[in-house]
Design an enzyme around this catalytic site. Structure first.
Site, mmCIF file in Angstrom:
data_model
loop_
_atom_site.group_PDB
_atom_site.id
_atom_site.type_symbol
_atom_site.label_atom_id
_atom_site.label_comp_id
_atom_site.label_asym_id
_atom_site.label_seq_id
_atom_site.Cartn_x
_atom_site.Cartn_y
_atom_site.Cartn_z
ATOM 1 N N GLY A 58 0.822 -1.214 0.000
ATOM 2 C CA GLY A 58 0.000 0.000 0.000
ATOM 3 C C GLY A 58 0.847 1.251 0.000
ATOM 4 C CD GLU A 65 2.894 -11.391 4.232
ATOM 5 O OE1 GLU A 65 2.708 -11.600 5.434
ATOM 6 O OE2 GLU A 65 2.032 -10.894 3.506
HETATM 7 O O1 0RQ Z 1 -11.211 2.157 3.642
HETATM 8 O O2 0RQ Z 1 -10.756 1.550 1.333
HETATM 9 O O3 0RQ Z 1 -13.091 1.975 2.130
HETATM 10 O O4 0RQ Z 1 -11.444 3.869 1.925
HETATM 11 O O5 0RQ Z 1 -9.517 1.009 5.864
HETATM 12 O O6 0RQ Z 1 -7.117 2.115 4.951
HETATM 13 O O7 0RQ Z 1 -5.534 3.956 5.390
HETATM 14 O O8 0RQ Z 1 -5.791 3.042 3.035
HETATM 15 O O9 0RQ Z 1 -4.630 1.771 4.886
HETATM 16 O O10 0RQ Z 1 -4.497 0.217 2.873
HETATM 17 O O11 0RQ Z 1 -2.715 0.323 4.670
HETATM 18 O O12 0RQ Z 1 -4.945 -0.672 5.127
HETATM 19 C C1 0RQ Z 1 -5.035 -2.401 8.379
HETATM 20 C C2 0RQ Z 1 -6.578 -2.592 6.445
HETATM 21 C C3 0RQ Z 1 -4.827 -0.805 6.494
HETATM 22 C C4 0RQ Z 1 -4.130 -3.164 6.163
HETATM 23 C C5 0RQ Z 1 -5.160 -2.253 6.894
HETATM 24 C C6 0RQ Z 1 -10.303 2.096 6.328
HETATM 25 C C7 0RQ Z 1 -9.993 3.235 5.395
HETATM 26 C C8 0RQ Z 1 -9.892 2.487 4.085
HETATM 27 C C9 0RQ Z 1 -7.750 1.122 4.214
HETATM 28 P P1 0RQ Z 1 -11.676 2.414 2.135
HETATM 29 P P2 0RQ Z 1 -5.759 2.816 4.502
HETATM 30 P P3 0RQ Z 1 -4.123 0.394 4.282
HETATM 31 C C10 0RQ Z 1 1.397 -7.451 5.011
HETATM 32 C C11 0RQ Z 1 0.945 -7.645 6.371
HETATM 33 C C12 0RQ Z 1 -3.491 -6.512 7.934
HETATM 34 C C13 0RQ Z 1 -2.684 -7.401 7.055
HETATM 35 C C14 0RQ Z 1 -1.238 -7.063 7.092
HETATM 36 C C15 0RQ Z 1 -4.294 -4.624 6.520
HETATM 37 C C16 0RQ Z 1 -9.255 1.169 4.467
HETATM 38 O O13 0RQ Z 1 -2.841 -2.758 6.493
HETATM 39 O O14 0RQ Z 1 -5.152 -5.317 5.978
HETATM 40 O O15 0RQ Z 1 -0.758 -6.178 7.756
HETATM 41 N N1 0RQ Z 1 -3.458 -5.134 7.475
HETATM 42 N N2 0RQ Z 1 -0.485 -7.826 6.377
HETATM 43 O O16 0RQ Z 1 -11.011 4.175 5.406
HETATM 44 C C17 0RQ Z 1 -12.506 1.972 10.134
HETATM 45 C C18 0RQ Z 1 -10.514 2.603 11.159
HETATM 46 C C19 0RQ Z 1 -9.915 2.620 9.874
HETATM 47 C C20 0RQ Z 1 -10.697 2.287 8.778
HETATM 48 C C21 0RQ Z 1 -8.669 2.738 8.113
HETATM 49 N N3 0RQ Z 1 -9.825 2.899 12.252
HETATM 50 N N4 0RQ Z 1 -11.808 2.269 11.238
HETATM 51 N N5 0RQ Z 1 -11.987 1.946 8.904
HETATM 52 N N6 0RQ Z 1 -9.899 2.383 7.707
HETATM 53 N N7 0RQ Z 1 -8.662 2.907 9.437
HETATM 54 C C22 0RQ Z 1 2.829 -7.887 4.982
HETATM 55 C C23 0RQ Z 1 3.495 -7.824 3.670
HETATM 56 O O17 0RQ Z 1 4.639 -7.940 3.589
HETATM 57 C C24 0RQ Z 1 2.645 -7.621 2.440
#
Ligand code: 0RQ
Length: 503
Positions: free
Chosen positions: A271, A294
């Protein structure tokens, strides 16, 4: 024929995807290849979805249990979800149709650490695996399988499944042969032995998968591109977060905790934010960095090319179309610097701990004490899943969580009094970063952490509310080690549910 099937024994098994799905039956557990956009079967899944749809049209039921590496292409997830084809899904998804079905309680979803998948399947927690459908780049003369653009759990699927369907995809650059390192040394307790990987660039396995040819019931030839990963240009918020992370690295170098040129192996989620951090590394004057992560994104190719990153290890490519072109055009160079491994190795706690990986992952929210919610919106609705974040966060040398300080137009604060779902506990979280700053929680008691997280990371608009909560919690008689107002701890979330804003 593409010339990718160099073994005569396998060439006789070539058939169409429509014929191959005749081997998949209702209630089967089906394990497919795929990690992110890379290496998902291109032909068998659509044919299976069609078969399920046709069966349903006759009034019969047809669901499978679906096991994967991590997320698979949205198309794959959608096709099977839309025909109500999945009873149980494991271990990770990131697609809106599937997400909705899961949150409506109409699809079982088991969200587990990616490093646990292979061993839990070996341990039998998911019953027997009836069919594996695995995309590969080719079959050698000896009947060994050349992996595709992701490895994920494919080694395990090929080992455990009763029946194997192979998709030989001639779109995958043939020159990728030799880029993979498939380790065959894992065993279940009490027979485990140390995994002898002590540097990111170590090769400890073999470049191909083995498969018992007797299990291979079908070989399907395809020529289909991976789900391209659209690049989002990094915005001001991501750049600010990246800036704090880079300052932190410089600080750690000055403190003598990180080597000056090469730091320690980096792991970054995917991301915007991760891209911005990686993008900033070549301006930091680093040389010979390593990554133990990953996925390999486009930004990583650039760093490898200019020597900022010497070696990168992952389980999957996550490249755009331009990225794939770049990789293919200079494959002899990249093959020396990039290694793809099974996800039980890319995410292995033993190795992550030994190498001293710097773990940087996204989060939905953190609380004032450092507990992190990565998966459940408002504590109840699954977003994606924990993925590999826990594998790296728990075992990393430094565990960082990065996020914008607010979401949904500022109506949600990413810093809250108490997280309503915990993926990473206060014990696993060492550094929290938002665009407003960085909170280094190492060595601090909960009360000191609270102060720092609110001051450094919360959005200024939410700081007074958080300070007020903490002060009143701390002022209670018998406030304890980690003060809370239990009746109010989820007040921010309740307010959001009732009014559409945490303000
Ligand atoms: O929603 O897409 O509807 O607009 O969550 O948020 O800020 O773009 O952040 O894409 O980095 O995702 C935790 C989901 C963050 C991701 C998470 C809503 C926000 C938006 C996305 P929309 P951002 P990111 C990989 C390791 C777990 C898996 C992982 C994840 C959407 O990082 O899936 O880490 N992590 N794997 O609006 C409600 C809140 C919110 C919220 C953000 N507090 N409450 N909605 N959003 N904060 C390891 C590797 O090496 C690949």
């Amino acid at each position: 024929a593409s010339g990718r099937i160099r073994s005569a024994a396998f060439a006789t098994k070539v058939m169409s995807a429509e014929e191959a799905v005749g081997f998949i039956h209702p209630a089967d557990t089906v394990a497919i290849s795929g990690f992110g956009g890379a290496g998902t079967p291109k032909a068998v899944v659509p044919a299976l979805a069609e078969r399920i749809r046709e069966t349903r049209a006759t009034g019969s039921n047809f669901t499978i249990n679906l096991l994967t590496g991590a997320s698979v292409t949205s198309q794959t997830e959608k096709l099977l979800t839309e025909v109500d084809g999945i009873a149980l899904r494991m271990p990770y998804q990131a697609e809106s149709t599937a997400r909705k079905k899961i949150n409506d309680g109409r699809m079982d979803y088991v969200d587990i650490h990616l490093s646990h998948v292979a061993q839990q399947v070996w341990e039998g927690y998911y019953g027997k695996v009836d069919v594996a459908v695995v995309e590969i780049a080719g079959i050698t003369e000896d009947g060994e399988l050349i992996p595709s653009s992701s490895i994920g759990n494919n080694k395990t699927w090929l080992d455990v499944a009763d029946k194997v369907i192979l998709e030989v995809n001639s779109w995958v650059p043939a020159e990728m042969e030799g880029m993979h390192d498939v380790y065959y040394g894992t065993a279940l307790p009490p027979n485990r032995t140390p995994i002898q990987l002590t540097r990111v660039e170590d090769r400890i396995g073999q470049p191909t998968f083995r498969v018992d040819p007797a299990k291979v019931i079908a070989v399907v030839e395809t020529h289909g591109r991976d789900g391209a990963n659209p690049l989002t240009p990094s915005d001001g918020v991501s750049q600010a977060i990246a800036g704090h992370v880079l300052d932190f690295f410089a600080h750690e170098v000055r403190a003598g905790r990180l080597p000056a040129d090469s730091l320690l192996p980096l792991q970054a989620g995917i991301g915007n934010v991760a891209n911005a951090v990686l993008g900033g590394l070549d301006r930091g004057g680093y040389k010979g960095l390593t990554c133990y992560s990953e996925v390999i994104q486009d930004s990583m190719l650039r760093l490898v090319k200019d020597g900022t990153v010497a070696h990168a290890s992952a389980t999957a490519l996550a490249l755009s179309e331009e990225g794939i072109e770049e990789l293919t055009a200079n494959i002899d160079f990249y093959r020396e610097h990039i290694i793809l491994r099974p996800q039980e190795i890319s995410n292995h706690p033993e190795i992550v701990r030994r190498l001293g990986v710097i773990a940087m992952n996204g989060m939905l929210e953190a609380d004032i004490y450092g507990n992190v919610n990565s998966t459940h919106v408002m504590g109840t609705k699954i977003m994606n899943g924990i993925g590999g974040s826990g594998d790296f966060a728990r075992n990393g040398y430094v565990s960082m969580f990065l996020s914008p300080s607010t979401a949904r137009g500022g109506t949600i604060s990413a810093i809250v009094p108490m997280v309503p779902h915990v993926d990473h506990t206060e014990h696993d979280t060492q550094v929290i970063v938002t665009e407003h700053g960085l909170a280094d929680l190492r060595g601090l008691s909960p009360r000191r952490r609270a102060h720092l997280i609110i001051e450094n990371c919360a959005h200024p608009e939410y700081r007074p509310m958080l300070h007020d909560y903490f002060k009143r919690a701390e002022a209670q008689p018998g406030a304890g080690q980690t003060p809370h107002l239990l009746g109010e701890a989820f007040g921010f979330h309740q307010r959001y549910l009732e009014t559409g804003s945490m303000r």
